[in-house]
Design a protein around this motif. Sequence first.
Motif, PDB file in Angstrom:
ATOM      1  N   GLN A 191       1.774   2.471  -7.168  1.00 23.79           N
ATOM      2  CA  GLN A 191       1.415   3.339  -8.370  1.00 23.79           C
ATOM      3  C   GLN A 191      -0.130   3.703  -7.813  1.00 23.79           C
ATOM      4  OE1 GLN A 191       2.967   2.204 -11.732  1.00 23.79           O
ATOM      5  NE2 GLN A 191       4.179   0.719 -11.200  1.00 23.79           N
ATOM      6  N   VAL A 192      -1.122   2.852  -8.094  1.00 24.68           N
ATOM      7  CA  VAL A 192      -2.857   3.502  -7.704  1.00 24.68           C
ATOM      8  C   VAL A 192      -2.507   4.440  -6.603  1.00 24.68           C
ATOM      9  CG1 VAL A 192      -4.663   2.645  -7.176  1.00 24.68           C
ATOM     10  CG2 VAL A 192      -3.562   1.200  -8.464  1.00 24.68           C
ATOM     11  N   ARG A 193      -2.298   3.777  -4.919  1.00 24.60           N
ATOM     12  CA  ARG A 193      -2.385   4.454  -4.219  1.00 24.60           C
ATOM     13  C   ARG A 193      -1.884   6.435  -4.188  1.00 24.60           C
ATOM     14  NH1 ARG A 193      -6.417   2.345  -1.512  1.00 24.60           N
ATOM     15  NH2 ARG A 193      -5.250  -0.008  -0.367  1.00 24.60           N
ATOM     16  N   ALA A 194      -0.631   5.891  -5.176  1.00 25.15           N
ATOM     17  CA  ALA A 194       0.139   7.412  -5.000  1.00 25.15           C
ATOM     18  C   ALA A 194      -1.101   8.554  -6.143  1.00 25.15           C
ATOM     19  CB  ALA A 194       1.080   7.553  -6.176  1.00 25.15           C
ATOM     20  N   LEU A 195      -1.865   7.687  -6.847  1.00 19.23           N
ATOM     21  CA  LEU A 195      -3.049   8.374  -7.228  1.00 19.23           C
ATOM     22  C   LEU A 195      -4.015   9.486  -6.053  1.00 19.23           C
ATOM     23  CD1 LEU A 195      -3.675   6.545  -9.896  1.00 19.23           C
ATOM     24  CD2 LEU A 195      -1.892   8.902 -10.358  1.00 19.23           C
ATOM     25  N   GLY A 196      -3.564   9.046  -5.261  1.00 23.74           N
ATOM     26  CA  GLY A 196      -3.731   9.685  -4.077  1.00 23.74           C
ATOM     27  C   GLY A 196      -5.809  10.030  -3.809  1.00 23.74           C
ATOM     28  N   VAL A 197      -6.750   8.611  -4.416  1.00 24.02           N
ATOM     29  CA  VAL A 197      -7.856   8.234  -5.030  1.00 24.02           C
ATOM     30  C   VAL A 197      -7.949   7.386  -3.932  1.00 24.02           C
ATOM     31  CG1 VAL A 197     -10.299   8.003  -6.254  1.00 24.02           C
ATOM     32  CG2 VAL A 197      -7.850   9.033  -7.037  1.00 24.02           C
ATOM     33  N   SER A 198      -9.465   7.625  -2.560  1.00 26.51           N
ATOM     34  CA  SER A 198      -9.800   6.742  -1.964  1.00 26.51           C
ATOM     35  C   SER A 198     -11.484   6.158  -1.580  1.00 26.51           C
ATOM     36  CB  SER A 198      -9.457   7.135  -0.571  1.00 26.51           C
ATOM     37  OG  SER A 198      -9.999   7.921  -0.125  1.00 26.51           O
ATOM     38  N   ASN A 199     -11.449   5.152  -1.761  1.00 30.60           N
ATOM     39  CA  ASN A 199     -12.783   4.608  -2.005  1.00 30.60           C
ATOM     40  C   ASN A 199     -12.777   2.989  -1.834  1.00 30.60           C
ATOM     41  OD1 ASN A 199     -15.222   2.525  -4.375  1.00 30.60           O
ATOM     42  ND2 ASN A 199     -15.778   5.032  -3.679  1.00 30.60           N
ATOM     43  N   ASP A 200     -14.475   2.225  -0.848  1.00 31.72           N
ATOM     44  CA  ASP A 200     -13.798   1.506   0.049  1.00 31.72           C
ATOM     45  C   ASP A 200     -13.309   0.108  -1.730  1.00 31.72           C
ATOM     46  OD1 ASP A 200     -14.138   2.439   2.515  1.00 31.72           O
ATOM     47  OD2 ASP A 200     -15.986   1.776   2.236  1.00 31.72           O
ATOM     48  N   LEU A 201     -14.311   0.355  -2.549  1.00 32.94           N
ATOM     49  CA  LEU A 201     -14.465  -0.257  -3.749  1.00 32.94           C
ATOM     50  C   LEU A 201     -13.433  -0.322  -4.367  1.00 32.94           C
ATOM     51  CD1 LEU A 201     -16.679  -2.552  -5.417  1.00 32.94           C
ATOM     52  CD2 LEU A 201     -17.467  -0.945  -7.061  1.00 32.94           C
ATOM     53  N   LEU A 202     -12.630   0.300  -4.594  1.00 33.69           N
ATOM     54  CA  LEU A 202     -11.098   0.922  -4.885  1.00 33.69           C
ATOM     55  C   LEU A 202     -10.227  -0.170  -4.170  1.00 33.69           C
ATOM     56  CD1 LEU A 202      -8.977   1.665  -6.685  1.00 33.69           C
ATOM     57  CD2 LEU A 202      -9.115   3.629  -5.263  1.00 33.69           C
ATOM     58  N   ASP A 203     -10.611  -0.311  -2.819  1.00 34.65           N
ATOM     59  CA  ASP A 203      -9.250  -0.956  -2.120  1.00 34.65           C
ATOM     60  C   ASP A 203     -10.190  -2.455  -2.165  1.00 34.65           C
ATOM     61  OD1 ASP A 203      -8.763   1.326  -0.852  1.00 34.65           O
ATOM     62  OD2 ASP A 203      -9.865   1.190   1.410  1.00 34.65           O
ATOM     63  N   GLU A 204     -11.366  -2.561  -2.198  1.00 28.67           N
ATOM     64  CA  GLU A 204     -11.526  -4.024  -2.711  1.00 28.67           C
ATOM     65  C   GLU A 204     -10.956  -4.648  -3.732  1.00 28.67           C
ATOM     66  OE1 GLU A 204     -15.873  -4.596  -1.485  1.00 28.67           O
ATOM     67  OE2 GLU A 204     -15.494  -7.017  -2.670  1.00 28.67           O
ATOM     68  N   GLY A 205     -11.115  -3.870  -4.623  1.00 29.99           N
ATOM     69  CA  GLY A 205     -10.448  -4.852  -5.191  1.00 29.99           C
ATOM     70  C   GLY A 205      -8.719  -4.583  -5.974  1.00 29.99           C
ATOM     71  N   LEU A 206      -8.405  -3.408  -5.175  1.00 30.18           N
ATOM     72  CA  LEU A 206      -6.259  -3.961  -4.752  1.00 30.18           C
ATOM     73  C   LEU A 206      -6.197  -4.602  -4.240  1.00 30.18           C
ATOM     74  CD1 LEU A 206      -5.131   0.072  -4.198  1.00 30.18           C
ATOM     75  CD2 LEU A 206      -5.355  -1.095  -5.972  1.00 30.18           C
ATOM     76  N   SER A 207      -7.145  -5.269  -2.864  1.00 25.75           N
ATOM     77  CA  SER A 207      -7.016  -5.883  -2.353  1.00 25.75           C
ATOM     78  C   SER A 207      -6.606  -7.282  -3.454  1.00 25.75           C
ATOM     79  CB  SER A 207      -7.597  -6.215  -1.394  1.00 25.75           C
ATOM     80  OG  SER A 207      -7.233  -7.684  -0.866  1.00 25.75           O
ATOM     81  N   GLU A 208      -7.893  -7.744  -4.343  1.00 24.18           N
ATOM     82  CA  GLU A 208      -8.282  -8.845  -4.810  1.00 24.18           C
ATOM     83  C   GLU A 208      -6.999  -9.110  -6.321  1.00 24.18           C
ATOM     84  OE1 GLU A 208     -13.134  -9.416  -5.050  1.00 24.18           O
ATOM     85  OE2 GLU A 208     -12.140  -9.256  -6.726  1.00 24.18           O
ATOM     86  N   LEU A 209      -7.055  -7.601  -6.652  1.00 26.64           N
ATOM     87  CA  LEU A 209      -5.793  -8.083  -7.901  1.00 26.64           C
ATOM     88  C   LEU A 209      -4.567  -8.068  -7.019  1.00 26.64           C
ATOM     89  CD1 LEU A 209      -5.654  -7.810 -10.654  1.00 26.64           C
ATOM     90  CD2 LEU A 209      -5.201  -5.856 -10.137  1.00 26.64           C
ATOM     91  N   GLU A 210      -4.231  -8.047  -5.870  1.00 31.53           N
ATOM     92  CA  GLU A 210      -2.784  -8.328  -5.096  1.00 31.53           C
ATOM     93  C   GLU A 210      -2.516  -9.597  -5.054  1.00 31.53           C
ATOM     94  OE1 GLU A 210      -2.157  -6.165  -1.261  1.00 31.53           O
ATOM     95  OE2 GLU A 210      -0.019  -5.888  -1.799  1.00 31.53           O
ATOM     96  N   GLN A 211      -4.178  -9.834  -4.634  1.00 30.39           N
ATOM     97  CA  GLN A 211      -3.558 -11.635  -4.253  1.00 30.39           C
ATOM     98  C   GLN A 211      -3.614 -12.481  -5.784  1.00 30.39           C
ATOM     99  OE1 GLN A 211      -6.749 -13.363  -1.580  1.00 30.39           O
ATOM    100  NE2 GLN A 211      -7.931 -11.055  -1.649  1.00 30.39           N
ATOM    101  N   VAL A 212      -4.073 -12.252  -6.359  1.00 31.64           N
ATOM    102  CA  VAL A 212      -4.120 -12.985  -7.578  1.00 31.64           C
ATOM    103  C   VAL A 212      -2.843 -12.834  -8.322  1.00 31.64           C
ATOM    104  CG1 VAL A 212      -4.376 -13.041 -10.253  1.00 31.64           C
ATOM    105  CG2 VAL A 212      -6.420 -12.448  -8.705  1.00 31.64           C
ATOM    106  N   ILE A 213      -2.123 -11.410  -8.414  1.00 31.08           N
ATOM    107  CA  ILE A 213      -0.879 -11.238  -8.780  1.00 31.08           C
ATOM    108  C   ILE A 213       0.197 -11.967  -7.854  1.00 31.08           C
ATOM    109  CG2 ILE A 213       0.603  -9.139 -10.130  1.00 31.08           C
ATOM    110  CD1 ILE A 213      -1.452  -9.939 -11.249  1.00 31.08           C
ATOM    111  N   ASP A 214      -0.124 -11.399  -7.009  1.00 34.35           N
ATOM    112  CA  ASP A 214       1.578 -11.956  -5.953  1.00 34.35           C
ATOM    113  C   ASP A 214       1.443 -14.171  -6.000  1.00 34.35           C
ATOM    114  OD1 ASP A 214       2.906 -12.588  -3.520  1.00 34.35           O
ATOM    115  OD2 ASP A 214       1.206 -12.371  -2.800  1.00 34.35           O
ATOM    116  N   ALA A 215       0.373 -14.392  -6.258  1.00 39.34           N
ATOM    117  CA  ALA A 215       0.203 -15.740  -6.684  1.00 39.34           C
ATOM    118  C   ALA A 215       0.640 -16.258  -8.093  1.00 39.34           C
ATOM    119  CB  ALA A 215      -1.230 -16.712  -6.662  1.00 39.34           C
TER     120      ALA A 215
END
Lengths: 454, 454
Positions: free
Chosen positions: B241-265
Amino acid sequence: MARTASLSGFPEWLPEERLVELHVLDTLRRVFELHGFSSIETRAVETVGQLLRKGEIDKEVYGLSRLQEDEGEAKGKADPHALALHFDLTVPFARYVVENAGYLAFPFRRYQIQKVWRGERPQEGRAREFTQADIDVVGDGDLPFRYDVEIALVIAEALSALPIPDFRLRINNRKLAEGFYRGIGLDDTAGVLRSIDKLEKIGPAKVAELLKSELGATDDQAQKALQLAGIRTEDTSFVAQVRALGVSNDLLDEGLSELEQVIDAAVQRAPGKVVADLSIARGLDYYTGTVVETVLVGHEQLGSICSGGRYDALASKGNRKFPGVGLSIGVTRLVSRILSQDLARASRSVPTAVLVALTHDDSWDAAQDVAAQLRSRGIPTEVAAKAEKFGKQIKFADRRGIPFVWFTDDDGTHQVKDIRTGEQVVAAPETWTPPAEDLAVQVSTAAEPAAAAV
Amino acid sequence: MARTASLSGFPEWLPEERLVELHVLDTLRRVFELHGFSSIETRAVETVGQLLRKGEIDKEVYGLSRLQEDEGEAKGKADPHALALHFDLTVPFARYVVENAGYLAFPFRRYQIQKVWRGERPQEGRAREFTQADIDVVGDGDLPFRYDVEIALVIAEALSALPIPDFRLRINNRKLAEGFYRGIGLDDTAGVLRSIDKLEKIGPAKVAELLKSELGATDDQAQKALQLAGIRTEDTSFVAQVRALGVSNDLLDEGLSELEQVIDAAVQRAPGKVVADLSIARGLDYYTGTVVETVLVGHEQLGSICSGGRYDALASKGNRKFPGVGLSIGVTRLVSRILSQDLARASRSVPTAVLVALTHDDSWDAAQDVAAQLRSRGIPTEVAAKAEKFGKQIKFADRRGIPFVWFTDDDGTHQVKDIRTGEQVVAAPETWTPPAEDLAVQVSTAAEPAAAAV
C-alpha cells in the motif's frame, strides 16, 4: 562494588544488588501474607497539615510544587493544603484507616512496603530516599493487647528469614516507664523520656544532670529513673528487678504486665531474639504502650533496623478511635549493610537460566520456538540476537552468570551445555529442565564476618 | 466501590482492589523475568537539568524543596541542580545506564516497575501519581533491530496474561514516516509528525489545513501525507500500500523493512494482537524508529495503555552511544479500568486461608502452635485474638472471605470447617491442606461487558 550514589542520600542498586533487595522484599511479603496481613499502598504525598498534625516533627520533610505553576498559584510553606512527600508509613496509614473506615474489616491487619523521604544529612544507614516495610494491626474502638505480642513474633519470624546477622528486638513499655516516673514523683513523664532517650549518646551522669536541672528531679529520683533504664533481661525477671526498686503505681503495674506477656511469649516462640530493655524510649513519637527498637548483633552502630510500638490515639474520626500497634523494618538500611559488607549474594546477575544460541542468523525464529517451550514450563530464557561465533555467545551467557546455553544443530538435534562444567547433553525443549537450584536466582548468605559478641 | 480519592489524581486502593493490582504486577514481573529482564529501580527524583535535558517537555513536573530549608538555600525553578520527581521511567533509565555503564553487561535488558508523577489535570485514565511497568533493552554502540521485534512480542505476551479486554498494539516506524515525508518534499518532518499526531483529535481536513498553512505543503503533499497515515493493516500488506503511493526514499525503505519485520513476526507469534498503523506518531518524544501505542478494544477512549519505541540517541557518554528500545505499560490506567468496570475480582479480601478459633482465652498459645504448623506448609493463617462465641469468630472469617475456620476441642481433637459449605472434618495440623484454589487469593476475570467490535 563500592560505587557512590550520583545523588547523595539516594542509593540505587546494580541489577545483582537489586536481586538481593528483591529477595529481602519477597521474603518479607511471604511472611507477612502467611500471617494474614493485607497489602496496601498509600500515595507518596500527604498534605503538610496531615504530616504536621501531631505537632512539631523532627523529620525533614520535602515539599512539592509544580515547576510550571503560575506565580500566583505558589503555596507558602505554612499552607496546610500544600503537598509534601511522606516521611514514614504510619501517619499515612492512620489517614487511610480514617478515610476508609467504612470499607475495612476491623481489626484490620496490613503490610505496606514503600519508599519514604526525609531531607536529612545522609550518612551510613541514613538515606534521603529509603524503603520501609511496615506491619500494623488497627482496631475500631479497642484492640486486644494480644496483637502487641503477635506483631513482635511476626517481625522476629520475618527478620529470621532474611540473610542478615543475628538481631535483638529491644522492647519496653511506655506505661511501665510513665507509671514508674509518676510513682517516684516525676510527673513530666514526656520530659523524663526525652532525657532517658539520650542515654546511649551522653551517658548516665549527664542524663542525671539533665533530670535534675531541667525537670527539678532530686538525686534519689534521678538515680531511680536511671536504675529503671539500666534493667535489661532476656526473660521476665525484669519484673522482679523493677519491683525491687520499691515503686508502686497502677500504670506501672499495667505496663509490667503487658511487657511480661510480650517477653513470656517471645521466650517460647522466638528464643534469644527478644530482650526486655527498659532504656528504650522512642523519642517524641506517638506511642502509648509497647515500644520496640531492633539492633543487628555486631552492627549496633547502624542504629535500629526495626522500630515501632503501640499507638492508641494516632487515628480518630469524631469520637471513634482506631488504636493500633505496628513495626517498621528499615529495608534500605538492611540492604545497604548486606551489600556493603557482602553478607549475601545473588547466584547470577540476571533471571535468565538458559540462553538459546543462534546457529545462523535465520534460525532466530526456530530459537524463539525453543525459548517459548522452555518458558511455558517456567524456565527463564533468552534468545541470542545475532549468530555470532559460539564462543562469543557462550561468553555473553558467562558474563551474566547464565548457567546453560542451548544449541540446535542444522539437523534439528538439540543440545544443552552447562557452561560452568562444560558438560553438554542432548535435550528436548518439551521436557528438559534445569536443576531446581539453577531455575531461579538464589540469594545466599556469604560467610559471616566475625561479629562482636552480644 | 465507587470511592473518590481524597486527593484528586492520587488514587488509593482498598485491600481487595490492591489484590487485583498485585496480581497485575506479579504477572508482569513473571513474564518479564521469564524473558530474562533484570529488575532495577531508580530514585524517584532527578535533577531538573536531567529532566529537561531533551529540551522543552510537555509533562507537568513536580519540583521538591525541603520544608525546613533556610531562606537563602531555596533554589529557583531555573536551577538545573534543583530536584524534581520523575515523570517517566525512560529518562531516569537512560541516566542510570550512562552512570553505571562500566558495571552493566550490554545489551542490557531491564524491567522497572515504579510510580511516576505528573502535575496534570486529573481525569479518567490520567492520574497525578501512577505506576508504570517498563521493559527496555539498551546496547553499547549499537543494538540489533531484532530487539524491536522481541520487545513487541514480550509485551503482547505480558498483556495477554492480564485480566483485561482484548488489545491491539498499533505500530509504526519513524524512519518510514520521515523518509516518506522527505520523499514527497516535506523536509520539516518533525512538523509533519506533530500535525499527524493530531489526526484523531481534529480529523483529516484540519490536519491538511495545518500542513498547508504551517508547513507550506501543497494540496498534493498534504493528501499524500494523509494517505500514508490512513494505512492500517493486520499483516504486512501495508508495504504494498505504501509502495502504491509511488514515493521513493532510502530512509523510507529502511523503515518499511523494519516495520515489516515486526509485523511479520507478530502475525506468527502474537496473531491478532498487532497492527501496522501508519498514523501513530508519538508526539514530541525521543523516538527514532519503531513507535508503538496500544488500545484496549472497546475502551479506545481510555487512551494508550502501553507506549514506547526505539530511541537511538537518548543516552550517551562522550562519543559512546547507548541506543535502546522499550515499552511502558500504564499499570494504574489498566487497574483503574479493571476496577471501575469490575473486569476482574479477588476471591477474598485477605491472604488468610485459615482462621484458628479460640475455645478459651488461654488456648491462644496452643492455637499459635496449630497456626505455625499450617504456615510452615505455606498456608496463610491467622489466630483469633479473643475467645468470643464461635458464631462471632466465624463471622470474623466470613467478613473477610477466609474460607476455613479451625477448631481445637478440649480433648485436643482438631476440626476444620469450610464456612462456605458448612462442611466440617477432623484434621491434623501437620497434614491438612486446603484445595489449591483456596490456598492463595485468586484473581479471576468477571464476565466481560459487551465490548465494541474492532
